[in-house]
Design a protein around this motif. Sequence first.
Motif, PDB file in Angstrom:
ATOM      1  N   TYR A 204       1.606  10.373   4.596  1.00  0.00           N
ATOM      2  CA  TYR A 204       2.751   9.897   5.380  1.00  0.00           C
ATOM      3  C   TYR A 204       2.343   8.697   6.231  1.00  0.00           C
ATOM      4  O   TYR A 204       3.007   7.652   6.227  1.00  0.00           O
ATOM      5  N   ASP A 205       1.242   8.867   6.951  1.00  0.00           N
ATOM      6  CA  ASP A 205       0.806   7.828   7.871  1.00  0.00           C
ATOM      7  C   ASP A 205       0.440   6.524   7.143  1.00  0.00           C
ATOM      8  O   ASP A 205       0.868   5.439   7.531  1.00  0.00           O
ATOM      9  N   TYR A 206      -0.301   6.648   6.056  1.00  0.00           N
ATOM     10  CA  TYR A 206      -0.680   5.443   5.305  1.00  0.00           C
ATOM     11  C   TYR A 206       0.544   4.764   4.682  1.00  0.00           C
ATOM     12  O   TYR A 206       0.635   3.537   4.648  1.00  0.00           O
ATOM     13  N   CYS A 207       1.489   5.580   4.174  1.00  0.00           N
ATOM     14  CA  CYS A 207       2.715   4.998   3.596  1.00  0.00           C
ATOM     15  C   CYS A 207       3.447   4.195   4.657  1.00  0.00           C
ATOM     16  O   CYS A 207       3.826   3.046   4.435  1.00  0.00           O
ATOM     17  N   LYS A 208       3.643   4.823   5.811  1.00  0.00           N
ATOM     18  CA  LYS A 208       4.434   4.187   6.863  1.00  0.00           C
ATOM     19  C   LYS A 208       3.765   2.894   7.340  1.00  0.00           C
ATOM     20  O   LYS A 208       4.415   1.850   7.445  1.00  0.00           O
ATOM     21  N   ARG A 209       2.470   2.958   7.574  1.00  0.00           N
ATOM     22  CA  ARG A 209       1.772   1.763   8.071  1.00  0.00           C
ATOM     23  C   ARG A 209       1.789   0.647   7.024  1.00  0.00           C
ATOM     24  O   ARG A 209       1.924  -0.528   7.357  1.00  0.00           O
ATOM     25  N   SER A 210       1.675   1.027   5.750  1.00  0.00           N
ATOM     26  CA  SER A 210       1.677  -0.004   4.695  1.00  0.00           C
ATOM     27  C   SER A 210       3.049  -0.655   4.597  1.00  0.00           C
ATOM     28  O   SER A 210       3.169  -1.880   4.482  1.00  0.00           O
ATOM     29  N   LEU A 211       4.109   0.174   4.652  1.00  0.00           N
ATOM     30  CA  LEU A 211       5.467  -0.373   4.575  1.00  0.00           C
ATOM     31  C   LEU A 211       5.740  -1.265   5.793  1.00  0.00           C
ATOM     32  O   LEU A 211       6.315  -2.350   5.665  1.00  0.00           O
ATOM     33  N   LEU A 212       5.320  -0.809   6.963  1.00  0.00           N
ATOM     34  CA  LEU A 212       5.534  -1.616   8.175  1.00  0.00           C
ATOM     35  C   LEU A 212       4.786  -2.949   8.078  1.00  0.00           C
ATOM     36  O   LEU A 212       5.209  -3.943   8.665  1.00  0.00           O
ATOM     37  N   GLU A 232      12.705   9.446   5.415  1.00  0.00           N
ATOM     38  CA  GLU A 232      12.411   8.368   6.371  1.00  0.00           C
ATOM     39  C   GLU A 232      11.652   7.229   5.678  1.00  0.00           C
ATOM     40  O   GLU A 232      11.972   6.051   5.861  1.00  0.00           O
ATOM     41  N   LEU A 233      10.683   7.580   4.846  1.00  0.00           N
ATOM     42  CA  LEU A 233       9.870   6.538   4.199  1.00  0.00           C
ATOM     43  C   LEU A 233      10.685   5.742   3.177  1.00  0.00           C
ATOM     44  O   LEU A 233      10.565   4.518   3.093  1.00  0.00           O
ATOM     45  N   TYR A 234      11.544   6.430   2.411  1.00  0.00           N
ATOM     46  CA  TYR A 234      12.366   5.687   1.440  1.00  0.00           C
ATOM     47  C   TYR A 234      13.352   4.762   2.164  1.00  0.00           C
ATOM     48  O   TYR A 234      13.620   3.657   1.707  1.00  0.00           O
ATOM     49  N   GLU A 235      13.870   5.248   3.317  1.00  0.00           N
ATOM     50  CA  GLU A 235      14.792   4.386   4.081  1.00  0.00           C
ATOM     51  C   GLU A 235      14.061   3.172   4.625  1.00  0.00           C
ATOM     52  O   GLU A 235      14.564   2.048   4.577  1.00  0.00           O
ATOM     53  N   LEU A 236      12.865   3.412   5.116  1.00  0.00           N
ATOM     54  CA  LEU A 236      12.065   2.301   5.652  1.00  0.00           C
ATOM     55  C   LEU A 236      11.787   1.283   4.542  1.00  0.00           C
ATOM     56  O   LEU A 236      11.947   0.072   4.735  1.00  0.00           O
ATOM     57  N   ALA A 237      11.386   1.782   3.369  1.00  0.00           N
ATOM     58  CA  ALA A 237      11.085   0.879   2.251  1.00  0.00           C
ATOM     59  C   ALA A 237      12.324   0.077   1.876  1.00  0.00           C
ATOM     60  O   ALA A 237      12.261  -1.149   1.706  1.00  0.00           O
ATOM     61  N   ALA A 238      13.476   0.755   1.759  1.00  0.00           N
ATOM     62  CA  ALA A 238      14.707   0.067   1.354  1.00  0.00           C
ATOM     63  C   ALA A 238      15.090  -0.987   2.385  1.00  0.00           C
ATOM     64  O   ALA A 238      15.491  -2.105   2.031  1.00  0.00           O
ATOM     65  N   SER A 239      14.951  -0.654   3.668  1.00  0.00           N
ATOM     66  CA  SER A 239      15.363  -1.603   4.711  1.00  0.00           C
ATOM     67  C   SER A 239      14.482  -2.853   4.680  1.00  0.00           C
ATOM     68  O   SER A 239      14.883  -3.909   5.126  1.00  0.00           O
ATOM     69  N   ARG A 240      13.285  -2.720   4.147  1.00  0.00           N
ATOM     70  CA  ARG A 240      12.392  -3.889   4.076  1.00  0.00           C
ATOM     71  C   ARG A 240      12.308  -4.465   2.673  1.00  0.00           C
ATOM     72  O   ARG A 240      11.437  -5.273   2.373  1.00  0.00           O
ATOM     73  N   LYS A 241      13.167  -3.936   1.770  1.00  0.00           N
ATOM     74  CA  LYS A 241      13.183  -4.387   0.369  1.00  0.00           C
ATOM     75  C   LYS A 241      11.807  -4.247  -0.294  1.00  0.00           C
ATOM     76  O   LYS A 241      11.326  -5.134  -1.000  1.00  0.00           O
ATOM     77  N   LEU A 242      11.170  -3.109  -0.030  1.00  0.00           N
ATOM     78  CA  LEU A 242       9.851  -2.858  -0.611  1.00  0.00           C
ATOM     79  C   LEU A 242       9.937  -1.690  -1.591  1.00  0.00           C
ATOM     80  O   LEU A 242      10.753  -0.786  -1.417  1.00  0.00           O
ATOM     81  N   VAL A 243       9.084  -1.734  -2.591  1.00  0.00           N
ATOM     82  CA  VAL A 243       9.039  -0.646  -3.572  1.00  0.00           C
ATOM     83  C   VAL A 243       8.184   0.490  -3.006  1.00  0.00           C
ATOM     84  O   VAL A 243       7.077   0.255  -2.511  1.00  0.00           O
ATOM     85  N   LEU A 244       8.731   1.709  -3.082  1.00  0.00           N
ATOM     86  CA  LEU A 244       7.954   2.906  -2.737  1.00  0.00           C
ATOM     87  C   LEU A 244       8.138   3.857  -3.901  1.00  0.00           C
ATOM     88  O   LEU A 244       9.265   4.255  -4.215  1.00  0.00           O
ATOM     89  N   LEU A 418      14.378  -1.262  -6.506  1.00  0.00           N
ATOM     90  CA  LEU A 418      13.819  -0.321  -5.530  1.00  0.00           C
ATOM     91  C   LEU A 418      13.860   1.119  -6.015  1.00  0.00           C
ATOM     92  O   LEU A 418      13.311   2.017  -5.376  1.00  0.00           O
ATOM     93  N   SER A 419      14.554   1.358  -7.142  1.00  0.00           N
ATOM     94  CA  SER A 419      14.682   2.734  -7.596  1.00  0.00           C
ATOM     95  C   SER A 419      14.277   2.816  -9.067  1.00  0.00           C
ATOM     96  O   SER A 419      14.510   1.885  -9.832  1.00  0.00           O
ATOM     97  N   SER A 420      13.669   3.939  -9.453  1.00  0.00           N
ATOM     98  CA  SER A 420      13.278   4.120 -10.848  1.00  0.00           C
ATOM     99  C   SER A 420      14.024   5.312 -11.423  1.00  0.00           C
ATOM    100  O   SER A 420      13.994   6.399 -10.830  1.00  0.00           O
ATOM    101  N   TYR A 421      14.663   5.134 -12.579  1.00  0.00           N
ATOM    102  CA  TYR A 421      15.377   6.268 -13.174  1.00  0.00           C
ATOM    103  C   TYR A 421      14.399   7.354 -13.603  1.00  0.00           C
ATOM    104  O   TYR A 421      14.761   8.495 -13.799  1.00  0.00           O
ATOM    105  N   ARG A 422      13.129   6.980 -13.745  1.00  0.00           N
ATOM    106  CA  ARG A 422      12.136   7.970 -14.182  1.00  0.00           C
ATOM    107  C   ARG A 422      11.936   9.049 -13.112  1.00  0.00           C
ATOM    108  O   ARG A 422      11.675  10.192 -13.422  1.00  0.00           O
ATOM    109  N   LEU A 423      12.001   8.655 -11.863  1.00  0.00           N
ATOM    110  CA  LEU A 423      11.985   9.617 -10.760  1.00  0.00           C
ATOM    111  C   LEU A 423      12.762   8.981  -9.617  1.00  0.00           C
ATOM    112  O   LEU A 423      12.251   8.115  -8.905  1.00  0.00           O
ATOM    113  N   ARG A 424      14.005   9.414  -9.467  1.00  0.00           N
ATOM    114  CA  ARG A 424      14.868   8.874  -8.430  1.00  0.00           C
ATOM    115  C   ARG A 424      14.321   9.242  -7.052  1.00  0.00           C
ATOM    116  O   ARG A 424      13.698  10.293  -6.888  1.00  0.00           O
ATOM    117  N   ARG A 425      14.689   8.418  -6.058  1.00  0.00           N
ATOM    118  CA  ARG A 425      14.237   8.707  -4.694  1.00  0.00           C
ATOM    119  C   ARG A 425      14.747  10.062  -4.232  1.00  0.00           C
ATOM    120  O   ARG A 425      14.028  10.844  -3.633  1.00  0.00           O
TER     121      ARG A 425
END
Length: 447
Positions: A204-212, A232-244, A418-425
Motif C-alpha cells: 500500500y505504502d509503496y503504491c501510494k508513494r509511487s503514484l504521488l 483509494e489507490l485506484y482513485e489516486l491513479a485515475a486522478s493522476r492519469k497513471l496506470v495501476l 487506465l483499465s484492463s479488461y483482463r482484470l478490471r479495477r
Amino acid sequence: MRKVITYGTYDMLHQGHINLLRRAKELGDYLIVGVTSDSFDRERGKLNVRNNVLERVEAVKATGYADQIIIEDYVGQKIDDIQKYDVDVFAIGSDWEGKFDYLNEYCKVVYLPRTEGISSTMLREGSQEVYRIGVIGTGRIARRFVPESKVVSGIEVVSVLNPDSREAEAFKNTFGLNGSYQDFDAFIATVDAVYIASPHLTHYDYCKRSLLAGKHVLCEIPFVLSGDEARELYELAASRKLVLLEASKTAHCPGFMHLVTLVKSGIIGDVVDVKASLSKMVDPPTRELNKEEAGGCVTEHGPLTLMALIKLLGRDIQDFHFHSRMQDGVDIFTNGIINFPHATSSITLGIGVKTEGNLIVSGTKGYLYVPAPWWLTDYFEVRYEDQTKNKKYFYSYDGDGLRYEIQEFISMIVNNRLSSYRLRRRESIAIAEMIANYRNHINVTEI
Ligand code: CTP
C-alpha cells in the motif's frame, strides 16, 4: 487461373511487405493473403504487435495486391487453406527458407527475396519510447521479473530498491542494472514506472508513494489487504492519469483469457459452480508462515483463486464462509465457500497441507476441467455427458509467464488506458475486500 497464397502478421506495414506482396502477386493471377489473428500471434509468442488484426487487414487491402484476405488462426491452417482454396503456389519471404518445404506435398513452394534493412520489429523498436522501470524488492518473483521483461519491447529495468544495501547491490549486479537504492526518493527519480514485489504489508505504502511521485505501478499479488485501500489507490491513479495494475499473472495468460471467453460464450451453459484449488507446500522459516508478514494461504493463494471466481461469476457475492487449519497464527489450509445469486463456488488453499490444484467450472450443459497447475492454464478440457463432444485445448505459456502482464502494463501506459479488461479495477477491489474479510475473521471457523 493460378492461385497464390502468402501469410504474415503485417504489423506497421512497410516497404518489405509491399515488395513481398507484389512479387507474390506476380507469381499468378489471384493472390490470397493470410493475416494472423491477434490471439494466434499472442499464442506463438509475438506479444508486441502494434496494430490489431482489423488495422493490419486494412493495411494489406490498401496495397491493392490482395484479391482475397483471410485470417490465420491456428497451427496447421496453411495445409487446410491450400486444399480449401485450391492453391497452386505458396509464397513466403526468404527469411523462412526451408521452413515450409513440407507444403511441397500440397502445392509449389516459393521463397521470395526478402527486402533487406527493414522489419516490423525494427519499426516497433525505433518508434517506441523505452520506459524505465524500477523494481521494489529483491525476492523470488522480482528475480523472475527482470528476465521476463527482456522479451517485452518498450521497457528496461534500470534500478532496484531494497532497504538492505547488500541485497540491493547483489540484485543490481546479477541483472546488470544502473543503480541500487535504499532511499525511496532517490530511487523513484530514476524511473518512469515501478514493479512492486516487496513484502505484502509494504504494498500500500509503496503504491501510494509511487503514484504521488507520478509513476505508473504494477503491483504484485496480494495487491493490498483491504478493499478501502485498493479503492483509494485506484482513485489516486485515475486522478493522476497513471496506470495501476495488479500483477495477477493468471488473468493475463492466454489460456486463461480464452477459458473465460469460452465460458462467457455459453459452451457449458449457465455456470452453476466453480471450484478452484491451489496448494504449494512451503518450508519454515519463510514469510508465508509468518503472521507478522501477513502469511497464510488466503493472502498467498487467495488472489489468483478469487480472481478466477470473480472473472467467471461476477462480483455479486451473497455470502461466504471459511474453514481454516491454523499453525502459529497463520492458516496453513483454508476451504472457503463463496455463494453468488445463481451459483456456488469454493476455494481450497494450502501451504502446509497438500491437495489437488485444479479448476472445475460446472455448467448446465457441461463442465470445464483445468488440471493442476490450472493457474498457468496451458491446457484444459471441456467435457459433456456425450463424451464424443469433449474437446481439449492447448496453449503456450512461455517462460515464467510474467511477460503477459508486463506486456499489458506497457500497452496500457503507451495507449493511456487506465483499465484492463483482463482484470478490471472493480474486480481487483473485490478480491482485496474478500481477503480483508478473511483477515478480519468474518465468517471464519478454525478446524
Ligand atoms: N518480409 C519481407 N521483407 C521484409 C520483412 C518481411 O519480404 N523486410 C516478408 C516476410 O518474409 C513474410 C511477409 O513479409 O513473407 C510478412 O512478414 P511479417 O512477419 O509480417 O513481417 P516482419 O517485418 O518480418 O515482422 P517481424 O519483424 O514482426 O517478424
